[in-house]
Design a protein around this motif. Sequence first.
Motif, PDB file in Angstrom:
ATOM      1  N   ALA A   1     -23.270  91.814  -5.512  1.00 34.48           N
ATOM      2  CA  ALA A   1     -22.589  90.593  -5.085  1.00 34.48           C
ATOM      3  C   ALA A   1     -22.208  89.723  -6.276  1.00 34.48           C
ATOM      4  O   ALA A   1     -21.114  89.147  -6.315  1.00 34.48           O
ATOM      5  CB  ALA A   1     -23.483  89.812  -4.122  1.00 34.48           C
ATOM      6  N   ALA A   2     -23.112  89.625  -7.253  1.00 32.13           N
ATOM      7  CA  ALA A   2     -22.830  88.806  -8.440  1.00 32.13           C
ATOM      8  C   ALA A   2     -21.658  89.378  -9.233  1.00 32.13           C
ATOM      9  O   ALA A   2     -20.773  88.645  -9.691  1.00 32.13           O
ATOM     10  CB  ALA A   2     -24.075  88.728  -9.316  1.00 32.13           C
ATOM     11  N   LEU A   3     -21.661  90.712  -9.368  1.00 33.02           N
ATOM     12  CA  LEU A   3     -20.587  91.365 -10.120  1.00 33.02           C
ATOM     13  C   LEU A   3     -19.265  91.236  -9.377  1.00 33.02           C
ATOM     14  O   LEU A   3     -18.233  90.893  -9.968  1.00 33.02           O
ATOM     15  CB  LEU A   3     -20.951  92.847 -10.319  1.00 33.02           C
TER      16      LEU A   3
ATOM     17  N   GLY B   1      -7.810  85.179   1.548  1.00 31.07           N
ATOM     18  CA  GLY B   1      -8.600  84.637   2.648  1.00 31.07           C
ATOM     19  C   GLY B   1     -10.083  84.573   2.335  1.00 31.07           C
ATOM     20  O   GLY B   1     -10.522  84.776   1.198  1.00 31.07           O
ATOM     21  N   ASN B   2     -10.878  84.304   3.378  1.00 32.04           N
ATOM     22  CA  ASN B   2     -12.322  84.159   3.225  1.00 32.04           C
ATOM     23  C   ASN B   2     -13.032  85.510   3.248  1.00 32.04           C
ATOM     24  O   ASN B   2     -12.566  86.454   3.879  1.00 32.04           O
ATOM     25  CB  ASN B   2     -12.887  83.268   4.340  1.00 32.04           C
ATOM     26  N   LEU B   3     -14.154  85.552   2.562  1.00 31.37           N
ATOM     27  CA  LEU B   3     -14.960  86.768   2.498  1.00 31.37           C
ATOM     28  C   LEU B   3     -15.993  86.745   3.620  1.00 31.37           C
ATOM     29  O   LEU B   3     -16.741  85.772   3.769  1.00 31.37           O
ATOM     30  CB  LEU B   3     -15.670  86.849   1.143  1.00 31.37           C
ATOM     31  N   SER B   4     -16.044  87.808   4.403  1.00 35.57           N
ATOM     32  CA  SER B   4     -16.993  87.888   5.519  1.00 35.57           C
ATOM     33  C   SER B   4     -18.431  87.949   5.017  1.00 35.57           C
ATOM     34  O   SER B   4     -18.723  88.567   4.000  1.00 35.57           O
ATOM     35  CB  SER B   4     -16.700  89.124   6.371  1.00 35.57           C
ATOM     36  N   GLY B   5     -19.322  87.282   5.745  1.00 33.38           N
ATOM     37  CA  GLY B   5     -20.737  87.324   5.386  1.00 33.38           C
ATOM     38  C   GLY B   5     -21.474  88.464   6.064  1.00 33.38           C
ATOM     39  O   GLY B   5     -22.619  88.767   5.706  1.00 33.38           O
ATOM     40  N   ALA B   6     -20.846  89.100   7.053  1.00 34.47           N
ATOM     41  CA  ALA B   6     -21.467  90.231   7.745  1.00 34.47           C
ATOM     42  C   ALA B   6     -21.538  91.418   6.800  1.00 34.47           C
ATOM     43  O   ALA B   6     -20.548  91.758   6.142  1.00 34.47           O
ATOM     44  CB  ALA B   6     -20.663  90.596   8.989  1.00 34.47           C
ATOM     45  N   HIS B   7     -22.698  92.060   6.728  1.00 31.72           N
ATOM     46  CA  HIS B   7     -22.904  93.095   5.710  1.00 31.72           C
ATOM     47  C   HIS B   7     -21.869  94.217   5.775  1.00 31.72           C
ATOM     48  O   HIS B   7     -21.281  94.571   4.746  1.00 31.72           O
ATOM     49  CB  HIS B   7     -24.303  93.712   5.843  1.00 31.72           C
ATOM     50  N   VAL B   8     -21.664  94.793   6.942  1.00 27.87           N
ATOM     51  CA  VAL B   8     -20.755  95.945   7.052  1.00 27.87           C
ATOM     52  C   VAL B   8     -19.337  95.559   6.628  1.00 27.87           C
ATOM     53  O   VAL B   8     -18.680  96.283   5.863  1.00 27.87           O
ATOM     54  CB  VAL B   8     -20.759  96.502   8.480  1.00 27.87           C
ATOM     55  N   LYS B   9     -18.870  94.413   7.114  1.00 29.65           N
ATOM     56  CA  LYS B   9     -17.523  93.961   6.758  1.00 29.65           C
ATOM     57  C   LYS B   9     -17.454  93.630   5.274  1.00 29.65           C
ATOM     58  O   LYS B   9     -16.465  93.922   4.592  1.00 29.65           O
ATOM     59  CB  LYS B   9     -17.159  92.732   7.597  1.00 29.65           C
ATOM     60  N   TRP B  10     -18.506  92.996   4.769  1.00 29.58           N
ATOM     61  CA  TRP B  10     -18.557  92.641   3.343  1.00 29.58           C
ATOM     62  C   TRP B  10     -18.488  93.895   2.473  1.00 29.58           C
ATOM     63  O   TRP B  10     -17.728  93.957   1.503  1.00 29.58           O
ATOM     64  CB  TRP B  10     -19.844  91.872   3.062  1.00 29.58           C
ATOM     65  N   MET B  11     -19.273  94.897   2.820  1.00 27.57           N
ATOM     66  CA  MET B  11     -19.275  96.141   2.055  1.00 27.57           C
ATOM     67  C   MET B  11     -17.924  96.831   2.128  1.00 27.57           C
ATOM     68  O   MET B  11     -17.445  97.400   1.130  1.00 27.57           O
ATOM     69  CB  MET B  11     -20.366  97.081   2.573  1.00 27.57           C
ATOM     70  N   GLU B  12     -17.288  96.776   3.272  1.00 30.26           N
ATOM     71  CA  GLU B  12     -15.964  97.389   3.426  1.00 30.26           C
ATOM     72  C   GLU B  12     -14.968  96.735   2.461  1.00 30.26           C
ATOM     73  O   GLU B  12     -14.165  97.424   1.809  1.00 30.26           O
ATOM     74  CB  GLU B  12     -15.483  97.207   4.870  1.00 30.26           C
ATOM     75  N   THR B  13     -15.054  95.413   2.349  1.00 30.11           N
ATOM     76  CA  THR B  13     -14.168  94.667   1.455  1.00 30.11           C
ATOM     77  C   THR B  13     -14.448  94.996  -0.008  1.00 30.11           C
ATOM     78  O   THR B  13     -13.520  95.203  -0.808  1.00 30.11           O
ATOM     79  CB  THR B  13     -14.337  93.150   1.686  1.00 30.11           C
ATOM     80  N   VAL B  14     -15.715  95.045  -0.361  1.00 29.54           N
ATOM     81  CA  VAL B  14     -16.110  95.347  -1.742  1.00 29.54           C
ATOM     82  C   VAL B  14     -15.683  96.769  -2.127  1.00 29.54           C
ATOM     83  O   VAL B  14     -15.146  96.994  -3.229  1.00 29.54           O
ATOM     84  CB  VAL B  14     -17.637  95.192  -1.907  1.00 29.54           C
ATOM     85  N   LYS B  15     -15.920  97.711  -1.226  1.00 28.02           N
ATOM     86  CA  LYS B  15     -15.570  99.106  -1.511  1.00 28.02           C
ATOM     87  C   LYS B  15     -14.060  99.264  -1.683  1.00 28.02           C
ATOM     88  O   LYS B  15     -13.598 100.005  -2.563  1.00 28.02           O
ATOM     89  CB  LYS B  15     -16.084 100.007  -0.388  1.00 28.02           C
ATOM     90  N   LYS B  16     -13.276  98.559  -0.872  1.00 25.54           N
ATOM     91  CA  LYS B  16     -11.824  98.644  -0.986  1.00 25.54           C
ATOM     92  C   LYS B  16     -11.367  98.079  -2.329  1.00 25.54           C
ATOM     93  O   LYS B  16     -10.493  98.654  -2.988  1.00 25.54           O
ATOM     94  CB  LYS B  16     -11.158  97.880   0.160  1.00 25.54           C
ATOM     95  N   PHE B  17     -11.964  96.969  -2.719  1.00 27.02           N
ATOM     96  CA  PHE B  17     -11.594  96.333  -3.992  1.00 27.02           C
ATOM     97  C   PHE B  17     -11.767  97.298  -5.155  1.00 27.02           C
ATOM     98  O   PHE B  17     -10.848  97.524  -5.948  1.00 27.02           O
ATOM     99  CB  PHE B  17     -12.466  95.084  -4.208  1.00 27.02           C
ATOM    100  N   TYR B  18     -12.947  97.905  -5.244  1.00 33.19           N
ATOM    101  CA  TYR B  18     -13.224  98.778  -6.387  1.00 33.19           C
ATOM    102  C   TYR B  18     -12.504 100.124  -6.281  1.00 33.19           C
ATOM    103  O   TYR B  18     -12.188 100.735  -7.312  1.00 33.19           O
ATOM    104  CB  TYR B  18     -14.727  98.952  -6.571  1.00 33.19           C
ATOM    105  N   ALA B  19     -12.224 100.551  -5.082  1.00 34.32           N
ATOM    106  CA  ALA B  19     -11.450 101.795  -4.919  1.00 34.32           C
ATOM    107  C   ALA B  19     -10.031 101.589  -5.438  1.00 34.32           C
ATOM    108  O   ALA B  19      -9.480 102.442  -6.160  1.00 34.32           O
ATOM    109  CB  ALA B  19     -11.427 102.207  -3.454  1.00 34.32           C
ATOM    110  N   GLU B  20      -9.443 100.440  -5.099  1.00 35.64           N
ATOM    111  CA  GLU B  20      -8.085 100.153  -5.550  1.00 35.64           C
ATOM    112  C   GLU B  20      -8.046  99.928  -7.057  1.00 35.64           C
ATOM    113  O   GLU B  20      -7.152 100.431  -7.746  1.00 35.64           O
ATOM    114  CB  GLU B  20      -7.542  98.915  -4.823  1.00 35.64           C
ATOM    115  N   VAL B  21      -9.031  99.202  -7.568  1.00 33.98           N
ATOM    116  CA  VAL B  21      -9.052  98.923  -9.012  1.00 33.98           C
ATOM    117  C   VAL B  21      -9.221 100.209  -9.810  1.00 33.98           C
ATOM    118  O   VAL B  21      -8.514 100.438 -10.806  1.00 33.98           O
ATOM    119  CB  VAL B  21     -10.204  97.943  -9.347  1.00 33.98           C
TER     120      VAL B  21
END
Length: 219
Positions: free
Chosen positions: A82-84, A110-130
């Motif tokens: 989360a920090a990274l 937009g806003n970042l979801s606090g729900a774990h599954v949704k949050w992880m989905e967002t994080v994984k997409k970010f790093y996959a695209e990068v």
Amino acid sequence: MATNKTNSEAAVLEQYRVSLENVKNQPTISSLLDEFGYTPEVIAVGESLFANTLQVYTLNKTEDDETSAAYAVFNQKKSELAALYKAHRKKAKVAFRNEPVTLDLLAVSGNLSGAHVKWMETVKKFYAEVSNNTEIKTSLARFKVTDEEISQAISLITEVETARAAYLREVGESEDTTQQKDAAFTKLDVWMSDFYAVAKIALEDHPQLLESLGKSVRS
């Protein structure tokens, strides 16, 4: 006696242990209760229920400890990720502030979801695209988002998912042993309640001996 919020399970077990120990080892108690049907064979039934309850109680405590340990690992790994991600997300918003398509592609609009599954989905997409887009990676490099940090984040994603799976497995095992423990306590409580009721009658002429069974007696 039934377990309740005023009596910890450990304290209840200790009282039951003392009762079952002394009903065998105190001659007067043993003799008087034998006359009321609590023969050595019947006492053995109570001892068996006690042994089973103690076993599942201990197992449940172990599972609870393992659940806490697993959660600590999961929470630590997620905190690191989360920090990274927070730092990288912030930099991406600045790097692509005039590129709404890229912002959407990285899911940082937009806003970042606090729900774990949704949050992880967002994080994984970010790093996959990068990691798969050289242009995006190059633009972020200007903001000190290094290949090493990106690799670290991707590794942490795997570690977080592994740690969460382990934690949820421990939760399931803990809940299962909790059900076993509660069922065992219910059976033991019923048996001991009957035992104490009969003991009060059997020891009516020796009320102080009830103290040997772990029951308080008014002086």
